[in-house]
Design a protein around this motif. Sequence first.
Motif, PDB file in Angstrom:
ATOM      1  N   ASN A  59       0.838  -1.195   0.000  1.00 54.90           N
ATOM      2  CA  ASN A  59       0.000   0.000   0.000  1.00 54.90           C
ATOM      3  C   ASN A  59       0.878   1.252   0.000  1.00 54.90           C
ATOM      4  O   ASN A  59       1.897   1.313   0.677  1.00 54.90           O
ATOM      5  CB  ASN A  59      -0.914   0.003   1.231  1.00 54.90           C
ATOM      6  N   ILE A  60       0.480   2.252  -0.772  1.00 56.05           N
ATOM      7  CA  ILE A  60       1.216   3.523  -0.838  1.00 56.05           C
ATOM      8  C   ILE A  60       0.501   4.529   0.046  1.00 56.05           C
ATOM      9  O   ILE A  60      -0.704   4.714  -0.059  1.00 56.05           O
ATOM     10  CB  ILE A  60       1.277   4.051  -2.285  1.00 56.05           C
ATOM     11  N   ARG A  61       1.255   5.167   0.927  1.00 57.48           N
ATOM     12  CA  ARG A  61       0.714   6.211   1.785  1.00 57.48           C
ATOM     13  C   ARG A  61       1.608   7.434   1.719  1.00 57.48           C
ATOM     14  O   ARG A  61       2.767   7.357   1.328  1.00 57.48           O
ATOM     15  CB  ARG A  61       0.576   5.736   3.225  1.00 57.48           C
ATOM     16  N   TYR A  62       1.069   8.575   2.092  1.00 59.36           N
ATOM     17  CA  TYR A  62       1.839   9.812   2.207  1.00 59.36           C
ATOM     18  C   TYR A  62       2.323   9.885   3.646  1.00 59.36           C
ATOM     19  O   TYR A  62       1.677   9.358   4.552  1.00 59.36           O
ATOM     20  CB  TYR A  62       0.942  11.006   1.854  1.00 59.36           C
ATOM     21  N   ALA A  63       3.439  10.517   3.879  1.00 64.37           N
ATOM     22  CA  ALA A  63       4.018  10.547   5.227  1.00 64.37           C
ATOM     23  C   ALA A  63       3.031  11.044   6.280  1.00 64.37           C
ATOM     24  O   ALA A  63       3.004  10.527   7.388  1.00 64.37           O
ATOM     25  CB  ALA A  63       5.276  11.416   5.236  1.00 64.37           C
ATOM     26  N   TYR A  64       2.194  12.010   5.928  1.00 67.51           N
ATOM     27  CA  TYR A  64       1.305  12.613   6.919  1.00 67.51           C
ATOM     28  C   TYR A  64      -0.158  12.223   6.726  1.00 67.51           C
ATOM     29  O   TYR A  64      -1.009  12.665   7.474  1.00 67.51           O
ATOM     30  CB  TYR A  64       1.440  14.132   6.875  1.00 67.51           C
ATOM     31  N   VAL A  65      -0.435  11.391   5.717  1.00 72.51           N
ATOM     32  CA  VAL A  65      -1.811  10.985   5.422  1.00 72.51           C
ATOM     33  C   VAL A  65      -1.823   9.479   5.158  1.00 72.51           C
ATOM     34  O   VAL A  65      -1.205   9.018   4.203  1.00 72.51           O
ATOM     35  CB  VAL A  65      -2.366  11.735   4.189  1.00 72.51           C
ATOM     36  N   ALA A  66      -2.533   8.730   5.987  1.00 71.54           N
ATOM     37  CA  ALA A  66      -2.535   7.274   5.845  1.00 71.54           C
ATOM     38  C   ALA A  66      -3.256   6.814   4.580  1.00 71.54           C
ATOM     39  O   ALA A  66      -2.934   5.778   4.028  1.00 71.54           O
ATOM     40  CB  ALA A  66      -3.176   6.626   7.067  1.00 71.54           C
ATOM     41  N   LYS A  67      -4.220   7.593   4.104  1.00 77.31           N
ATOM     42  CA  LYS A  67      -4.991   7.194   2.925  1.00 77.31           C
ATOM     43  C   LYS A  67      -5.049   8.360   1.931  1.00 77.31           C
ATOM     44  O   LYS A  67      -6.079   9.024   1.798  1.00 77.31           O
ATOM     45  CB  LYS A  67      -6.397   6.779   3.348  1.00 77.31           C
ATOM     46  N   PRO A  68      -3.945   8.611   1.191  1.00 76.82           N
ATOM     47  CA  PRO A  68      -3.951   9.741   0.263  1.00 76.82           C
ATOM     48  C   PRO A  68      -4.722   9.460  -1.024  1.00 76.82           C
ATOM     49  O   PRO A  68      -5.068  10.386  -1.744  1.00 76.82           O
ATOM     50  CB  PRO A  68      -2.472   9.965  -0.031  1.00 76.82           C
ATOM     51  N   PHE A  69      -5.000   8.199  -1.321  1.00 75.81           N
ATOM     52  CA  PHE A  69      -5.703   7.830  -2.545  1.00 75.81           C
ATOM     53  C   PHE A  69      -6.995   7.100  -2.192  1.00 75.81           C
ATOM     54  O   PHE A  69      -7.020   6.267  -1.291  1.00 75.81           O
ATOM     55  CB  PHE A  69      -4.833   6.915  -3.420  1.00 75.81           C
ATOM     56  N   ASP A  70      -8.056   7.416  -2.907  1.00 77.35           N
ATOM     57  CA  ASP A  70      -9.328   6.744  -2.688  1.00 77.35           C
ATOM     58  C   ASP A  70      -9.800   6.194  -4.023  1.00 77.35           C
ATOM     59  O   ASP A  70     -10.149   6.960  -4.906  1.00 77.35           O
ATOM     60  CB  ASP A  70     -10.352   7.720  -2.117  1.00 77.35           C
ATOM     61  N   PRO A  71      -9.755   4.908  -4.226  1.00 78.66           N
ATOM     62  CA  PRO A  71      -9.438   3.850  -3.273  1.00 78.66           C
ATOM     63  C   PRO A  71      -7.932   3.750  -3.035  1.00 78.66           C
ATOM     64  O   PRO A  71      -7.147   4.300  -3.819  1.00 78.66           O
ATOM     65  CB  PRO A  71      -9.952   2.587  -3.971  1.00 78.66           C
ATOM     66  N   PRO A  72      -7.515   3.045  -1.972  1.00 82.19           N
ATOM     67  CA  PRO A  72      -6.085   2.869  -1.706  1.00 82.19           C
ATOM     68  C   PRO A  72      -5.379   2.251  -2.913  1.00 82.19           C
ATOM     69  O   PRO A  72      -5.957   1.454  -3.633  1.00 82.19           O
ATOM     70  CB  PRO A  72      -6.048   1.920  -0.510  1.00 82.19           C
ATOM     71  N   ARG A  73      -4.132   2.644  -3.120  1.00 82.33           N
ATOM     72  CA  ARG A  73      -3.361   2.153  -4.256  1.00 82.33           C
ATOM     73  C   ARG A  73      -2.151   1.387  -3.767  1.00 82.33           C
ATOM     74  O   ARG A  73      -1.534   1.739  -2.773  1.00 82.33           O
ATOM     75  CB  ARG A  73      -2.898   3.324  -5.132  1.00 82.33           C
ATOM     76  N   LYS A  74      -1.805   0.335  -4.510  1.00 82.83           N
ATOM     77  CA  LYS A  74      -0.643  -0.494  -4.183  1.00 82.83           C
ATOM     78  C   LYS A  74       0.448  -0.287  -5.213  1.00 82.83           C
ATOM     79  O   LYS A  74       0.163  -0.036  -6.378  1.00 82.83           O
ATOM     80  CB  LYS A  74      -1.045  -1.966  -4.149  1.00 82.83           C
ATOM     81  N   MET A  75       1.682  -0.432  -4.769  1.00 84.84           N
ATOM     82  CA  MET A  75       2.807  -0.384  -5.692  1.00 84.84           C
ATOM     83  C   MET A  75       2.779  -1.664  -6.532  1.00 84.84           C
ATOM     84  O   MET A  75       2.769  -2.765  -5.970  1.00 84.84           O
ATOM     85  CB  MET A  75       4.131  -0.286  -4.919  1.00 84.84           C
ATOM     86  N   PRO A  76       2.700  -1.551  -7.868  1.00 87.24           N
ATOM     87  CA  PRO A  76       2.694  -2.767  -8.683  1.00 87.24           C
ATOM     88  C   PRO A  76       4.012  -3.526  -8.569  1.00 87.24           C
ATOM     89  O   PRO A  76       5.069  -2.939  -8.322  1.00 87.24           O
ATOM     90  CB  PRO A  76       2.491  -2.253 -10.104  1.00 87.24           C
ATOM     91  N   ASN A  77       3.926  -4.831  -8.738  1.00 86.11           N
ATOM     92  CA  ASN A  77       5.138  -5.646  -8.763  1.00 86.11           C
ATOM     93  C   ASN A  77       5.977  -5.265  -9.986  1.00 86.11           C
ATOM     94  O   ASN A  77       5.413  -4.898 -11.022  1.00 86.11           O
ATOM     95  CB  ASN A  77       4.799  -7.132  -8.845  1.00 86.11           C
ATOM     96  N   PRO A  78       7.292  -5.374  -9.886  1.00 86.39           N
ATOM     97  CA  PRO A  78       8.126  -5.114 -11.069  1.00 86.39           C
ATOM     98  C   PRO A  78       7.782  -6.098 -12.177  1.00 86.39           C
ATOM     99  O   PRO A  78       7.466  -7.257 -11.913  1.00 86.39           O
ATOM    100  CB  PRO A  78       9.559  -5.331 -10.587  1.00 86.39           C
ATOM    101  N   GLU A  79       7.849  -5.634 -13.395  1.00 83.27           N
ATOM    102  CA  GLU A  79       7.535  -6.509 -14.541  1.00 83.27           C
ATOM    103  C   GLU A  79       8.691  -7.393 -14.886  1.00 83.27           C
ATOM    104  O   GLU A  79       9.795  -7.151 -14.666  1.00 83.27           O
ATOM    105  CB  GLU A  79       7.160  -5.661 -15.748  1.00 83.27           C
TER     106      GLU A  79
END
Length: 76
Positions: A56-76
């Motif tokens: 899950n990707i978060r901003y340092a000061y915001v636990a949920k900066p994206f709605d819906p939450p976003r994940k870092m994709p796996n490397p291809e």
Amino acid sequence: MPTIFPCYTCGTDEPHRQPKDDRERNVIRKLAGKQKDNAFVDDYWICVTTDRDCRNIRYAYVAKPFDPPRKMPNPE
């Protein structure tokens, strides 16, 4: 070195790390709507819990900066 932050998707405090390469920084730039290549994205953190494959990707000061939450994709 991971830093402990609350993870929105895990629901607990988990280790997080900053983006480690240009691929991850570019993913965050796109998600955050950063228009410039030199936009500062190192205030974003990625969950690296060993209990599950969260990424899950978060901003340092915001636990949920994206709605819906976003994940870092796996490397291809």
